[in-house]
Enzyme design. Sequence first.
Site, PDB file in Angstrom:
ATOM      1  N   GLU A  26      -8.544  26.962  42.591  1.00  0.00           N
ATOM      2  CA  GLU A  26      -7.358  26.231  43.113  1.00  0.00           C
ATOM      3  C   GLU A  26      -5.895  25.871  42.427  1.00  0.00           C
ATOM      4  O   GLU A  26      -6.389  25.533  41.657  1.00  0.00           O
ATOM      5  CB  GLU A  26      -8.104  25.432  44.672  1.00  0.00           C
ATOM      6  CG  GLU A  26      -6.516  25.235  44.806  1.00  0.00           C
ATOM      7  CD  GLU A  26      -6.236  24.638  46.380  1.00  0.00           C
ATOM      8  OE1 GLU A  26      -7.926  24.418  47.016  1.00  0.00           O
ATOM      9  OE2 GLU A  26      -6.028  24.733  47.367  1.00  0.00           O
ATOM     10  N   ASN A 171      -7.713  29.978  55.391  1.00  0.00           N
ATOM     11  CA  ASN A 171      -8.363  28.772  54.912  1.00  0.00           C
ATOM     12  C   ASN A 171      -8.058  27.970  55.714  1.00  0.00           C
ATOM     13  O   ASN A 171      -7.012  27.212  56.079  1.00  0.00           O
ATOM     14  CB  ASN A 171      -7.849  28.594  53.739  1.00  0.00           C
ATOM     15  CG  ASN A 171      -8.391  27.464  53.017  1.00  0.00           C
ATOM     16  OD1 ASN A 171      -9.805  27.804  52.190  1.00  0.00           O
ATOM     17  ND2 ASN A 171      -8.179  26.572  52.891  1.00  0.00           N
ATOM     18  N   GLU A 172      -9.434  27.459  55.867  1.00  0.00           N
ATOM     19  CA  GLU A 172      -9.010  26.235  57.050  1.00  0.00           C
ATOM     20  C   GLU A 172      -8.263  26.251  58.204  1.00  0.00           C
ATOM     21  O   GLU A 172      -7.532  25.036  58.556  1.00  0.00           O
ATOM     22  CB  GLU A 172      -9.649  24.785  56.262  1.00  0.00           C
ATOM     23  CG  GLU A 172     -10.182  25.111  54.762  1.00  0.00           C
ATOM     24  CD  GLU A 172     -11.255  23.608  54.664  1.00  0.00           C
ATOM     25  OE1 GLU A 172     -10.311  22.755  54.629  1.00  0.00           O
ATOM     26  OE2 GLU A 172     -11.986  23.278  54.063  1.00  0.00           O
ATOM     27  N   TYR A 243     -18.283  19.682  52.126  1.00  0.00           N
ATOM     28  CA  TYR A 243     -19.243  18.933  51.053  1.00  0.00           C
ATOM     29  C   TYR A 243     -19.383  17.263  51.443  1.00  0.00           C
ATOM     30  O   TYR A 243     -19.402  16.960  52.593  1.00  0.00           O
ATOM     31  CB  TYR A 243     -17.365  18.458  50.987  1.00  0.00           C
ATOM     32  CG  TYR A 243     -16.358  19.244  50.096  1.00  0.00           C
ATOM     33  CD1 TYR A 243     -16.583  19.430  49.079  1.00  0.00           C
ATOM     34  CD2 TYR A 243     -15.150  19.647  51.328  1.00  0.00           C
ATOM     35  CE1 TYR A 243     -15.537  20.278  47.999  1.00  0.00           C
ATOM     36  CE2 TYR A 243     -14.621  20.819  50.707  1.00  0.00           C
ATOM     37  CZ  TYR A 243     -14.903  21.738  49.636  1.00  0.00           C
ATOM     38  OH  TYR A 243     -14.237  22.376  48.537  1.00  0.00           O
ATOM     39  N   GLU A 291     -16.584  27.431  50.200  1.00  0.00           N
ATOM     40  CA  GLU A 291     -16.787  26.336  49.860  1.00  0.00           C
ATOM     41  C   GLU A 291     -17.808  25.328  49.843  1.00  0.00           C
ATOM     42  O   GLU A 291     -18.526  25.020  51.251  1.00  0.00           O
ATOM     43  CB  GLU A 291     -15.448  25.659  49.736  1.00  0.00           C
ATOM     44  CG  GLU A 291     -13.826  25.789  49.969  1.00  0.00           C
ATOM     45  CD  GLU A 291     -12.426  25.060  50.327  1.00  0.00           C
ATOM     46  OE1 GLU A 291     -12.853  24.295  50.883  1.00  0.00           O
ATOM     47  OE2 GLU A 291     -11.970  25.835  50.197  1.00  0.00           O
TER      48      GLU A 291
HETATM   49  O1  AHR Z   1     -11.861  22.061  47.720  1.00  0.00           O
HETATM   50  C1  AHR Z   1     -10.604  21.564  48.536  1.00  0.00           C
HETATM   51  C2  AHR Z   1     -10.377  21.492  49.797  1.00  0.00           C
HETATM   52  O2  AHR Z   1     -10.970  21.293  50.569  1.00  0.00           O
HETATM   53  C3  AHR Z   1      -9.676  23.005  49.407  1.00  0.00           C
HETATM   54  O3  AHR Z   1      -8.377  23.418  49.360  1.00  0.00           O
HETATM   55  C4  AHR Z   1      -9.797  22.543  51.058  1.00  0.00           C
HETATM   56  O4  AHR Z   1     -10.585  24.339  51.440  1.00  0.00           O
HETATM   57  C5  AHR Z   1     -11.102  22.340  51.760  1.00  0.00           C
HETATM   58  O5  AHR Z   1     -10.760  21.622  52.523  1.00  0.00           O
END
Ligand code: AHR
Length: 497
Positions: A26, A171-172, A243, A291
Amino acid sequence: ANAKMVLDKDYRIAEVDPRLYGSFIEHLGRAVYGGIYEPGHPSADDQGFRTDVLELVRELKVPIVRYPGGNMVSAYNWEDGIGPRDERPRRLELAWRTIETNQMGTNEFADWARKAGTEVMMAINLGTRGIDAARNLLEYCNHPGGTYWSDLRRQHGYAEPHAIKTWCLGNEMDGPWQVGQKTPDEYGRIARETAKAMRLVDPDIKLVSCGSSNSSMPSFPEWEATTLDHTYDEVDYLSLHQYFGNHANDSQNYLAFTMELDRFVDTVIATCDYIKAKKRSRKTMMLSFDEWNVWYHSTDADRKLEPWTEAPPQLEDVYNFEDALLVGGILISFLRRADRIKMACMAQLVNVIAPIMTENGGEAWKQTIYYPYAHASVFGRGVSLQPLITSPKLDTQDFTDVPWLESATVYNEEEATVTVFALNRHLSETLTLDAHLGGFADYGIVEHVVLENQDLKAVNTAGNATVTPHNRGRSELTEGHLQAQLNPASWNVIRLR
Ligand code: AHR
């Protein structure tokens, strides 16, 4: 303690799609500037790409890299990143509140990807923009010539189209932090209409519909159901993001987070299949886990950064040994759902929550998580076999009946190799693995690679590779019966041929 495993050549989950080992770059922090691109660096090539980084990327055999975001893409004007460099605008980058110089853009990234031996997964802006910008970008990238945007690409020095196959529709878009956040119906409609227009430009592309930003979003899984109701017939994949972090500093609990991951994947699959049934569709939706990683070490440091600087050190998690164990566990989870997860992107690739770190002007090195990722990417190609596992179990703060052993096996028919990936997540007990490998009676052990460390918090830094694998793992294989010693808190790669 003992764990048992039974598998057979013919018990197949699915062919592993190599794009399961994808990654992500990114325009964020030092991923691009100081990461993959740093003119003036001693290793920089004639285009300013760091060849020391390229080498580490090539070693990972990364098949596909998502670009240019991430949150950044939702306010990005792709036209800022093409044409003569000295005419490109400096912009306020709203997602991460930095200055974007636009010295890297679409063409440079396509060049970098070619040099890295990887493919581009392109994300389009569905935050501040929409159908028009998307179809123009696609025409610029993939149309051979004779039209405004394709001829502009040719004028910029790229006679051949970039032939980018995989495209993310935003994205998101469920996230309140996203520029141009959408309700599920708003997103579903714009994603569907954009998909239709893009397919008219290039019918060969594959499209990814945006799923929830993570499994804790209040609208999960309703977001998936509502958006897919709009997009199902027009897209090929649904995205997942997740994450992890050891926030409570409870390592045994942390290493059990793959249980949550499995539940998340199961729920997304169930939701896709519900829409499939509702639509009487013959198409099965595949998943793009585009991700995933550990992300929490850098959060406090990031809060202290001043806004509006160029390429500040954002999201620079320094990973420790236990993070590598969790990453190994996540990869095992993916392999065991290889029937539905066709793409996945470790987020990200360089400096920003990444397996590769660099110093501006200095070294590039492997973080702890580089190793399980490399092992899976290099050796995990072939057919994922269905193992039947009996393992002792433990309970943690958030999970019950957590098996000590997580394992996946990949059989490569062409090369006649088998790789057993095995995580012993128990922090203090050794596990003996007894495995019956049906159909592999004439195989022997090539090597048993182990990643282990006395210190769960050990890290790698510039010039200091504390956490590295060795191949002195103890295992024996006689007539298809494998016995392997899995040390406490260890990641094991047992290679057979
Ligand atoms: O990878 C970091 C961020 O995490 C990305 O920009 C986003 O899509 C997610 O929230």
